[in-house]
Design a protein around this motif. Structure first.
Motif: not given
Length: 434
Positions: A2-4, A45, A49, A53, A71, A74-75, A195, A336, A340
């Motif tokens: 995951p990335s944003s 977030v 989620r 988490a 965590y 990381w997301t 997800m 992780a 997810e």
């Protein structure tokens, strides 16, 4: 992973530093801080989620709040986000406890430090109670979940059942209820639908696990080659490496074991010194398990030869922190990607929701334990519970706690102004009365 990309990494860095500096009050307060900033304020977030988490991190050995930060980092930004969030979460507490350990070792009784911690503990207690209350309002949405939280409270506070047993029992009940009595778990059991799906590649395990194990063990092996396998620094590293994999349920769940081994078996500390270290950890930012840093410091400080005591103490603090927290990153980065995808499984989501309820019951028992030691000068054990002796109520800490709770909950003050007020005001009142 995951990335944003919509969230600049620089902005996230500032937010994680802010979370780290505000992470007082043990896991309850720290989780509440992350929820307030990441979910309510920034909206980076969503609620499902965040709770998912949290459920995952509650299942892992180690400090759940630090693992939750890792965590969530990381997301948002992958491995670099998890590393930054996790390291920053630990760093302020490490620096604070190291400074206090140096003072403690050099000047056994430090009235100035005692005075500063006096009012701060009261504010931390208020923060813990408020955090448990707010999290309970979000997670305990049905009578069944509230009953499960009460049952978990009784199980650990009265019957002293092991925390892993409580978690496994709650998870099994939640799994069954999700399949046969889903309404007992409340609405919205199916988590958010954003997800990732599809098969998880196991290749990342071949990169993450060997590297993590090498990083975890390398400092202890280096000390053994340098100073000999029987040196106290190696013993400290080996002991706290074992602690790292049995610390289920946060610091309180393992403190009795650490105290017994450090005091009775290894004679690293005197009985009262463990409580002094706990006071440092409770009153500084960062995970409560960082009390082990104080233990590691004193253990090597007092038996450092051929090193100087001060160098030995510093190395003891660093090594203890390393072997406690490196496994946390290993668990998160290895697990992780799988977690997810578990968010789409209703039965497992039900199990995790039940675990959250049980953990809140455990957190409530720990909050009351904290209150008994902050607000009362005497405690006693009845039916397995640590209860205060009522006539030993300390009115001054109670007053500072009530003021902090009023400012936080009803006046909308931020954490830093409240902590500053209670710390300085509490220090002044301590000097006047004690």
């Amino acid at each position: 992973m995951p990335s944003s990309p919509a969230i600049p990494f620089r902005d996230a860095l500032v937010v994680w530093l802010r979370v780290a500096l505000l992470s007082f009050g043990g896991p309850a307060g720290q989780i509440a801080v992350m929820h307030r900033i990441l979910v309510d304020e920034k909206r980076w977030v969503d609620e499902p989620r965040f709770l998912h988490a949290l459920n995952f991190c509650m299942l892992l050995p180690g400090p759940e709040a630090q693992q939750l930060a890792t965590y969530l980092g990381w997301t948002l930004h992958g491995v670099r986000g998890g590393l930054v969030a996790g390291v920053l979460f630990v760093l302020p507490g490490f620096v604070s406890i190291l400074a206090l350990s140096l003072l403690y070792a050099g000047m056994r009784d430090v009235p100035a430090v005692t005075a500063l911690l006096f009012g701060l503990k009261a504010a931390v207690l208020a923060l813990v109670f408020m955090a448990v209350w707010r999290l309970a309002g979000k997670a305990l949405v049905t009578s069944w979940l509230r009953g499960l939280a009460v049952a978990a409270f009784v199980a650990i506070a009265v019957f002293d059942l092991p925390f892993p047993l409580i978690v496994l029992g709650a998870g099994a009940l939640g799994y069954w209820v999700a399949r046969h009595r889903r309404a007992w778990l409340g609405d919205g059991l199916q988590p958010a639908v954003d997800m990732p799906h599809g098969r998880v590649s196991h290749r990342h395990l071949w990169r993450v696990v060997p590297l993590g194990l090498v990083l975890w063990a390398a400092p202890v092996l280096a000390c053994a080659l340098w100073l000999g396998a029987d040196h106290v620094l190696v013993t400290v590293g080996e002991f706290f490496s074992k602690v790292a994999v049995v610390t289920f349920g946060g610091a309180y769940a393992v403190l009795a074991y650490i105290a017994q081994q450090a005091v009775e078996q290894y004679a690293w500390l005197q009985p009262g010194e463990m409580l002094d270290g706990l006071g440092m950890a409770e009153s500084t930012p960062g995970p409560l398990i960082q009390v082990v840093q104080f233990v590691g410091f004193l253990a090597v400080f007092r038996d450092a030869a051929p090193l100087s005591p001060w160098l030995g103490g510093l190395l003891g603090a660093v090594l203890t922190t390393w072997v406690i927290f490196v496994p946390c990153f290993l668990f998160i980065f290895a697990g992780a990607p799988y977690v997810e995808r578990l968010r789409a499984n209703q039965a497992l989501s039900g199990a995790l929701r039940a675990i959250t309820a049980a953990v809140l019951g455990v957190m409530a028992s720990l909050a009351l334990w904290f209150a008994a030691h902050v607000l009362f000068s005497e405690t006693r054990h009845i039916a397995g519970m640590t209860l205060p002796v009522l006539h030993s109520l300390q009115w001054l800490p109670l007053g500072w706690c009530a003021l902090a709770l009023w400012l936080l909950a009803w006046r909308g003050w931020g954490l830093l102004p409240v902590l500053a007020l209670t710390t300085l005001g509490g220090a002044g009142s301590w000097w006047l009365l004690y």
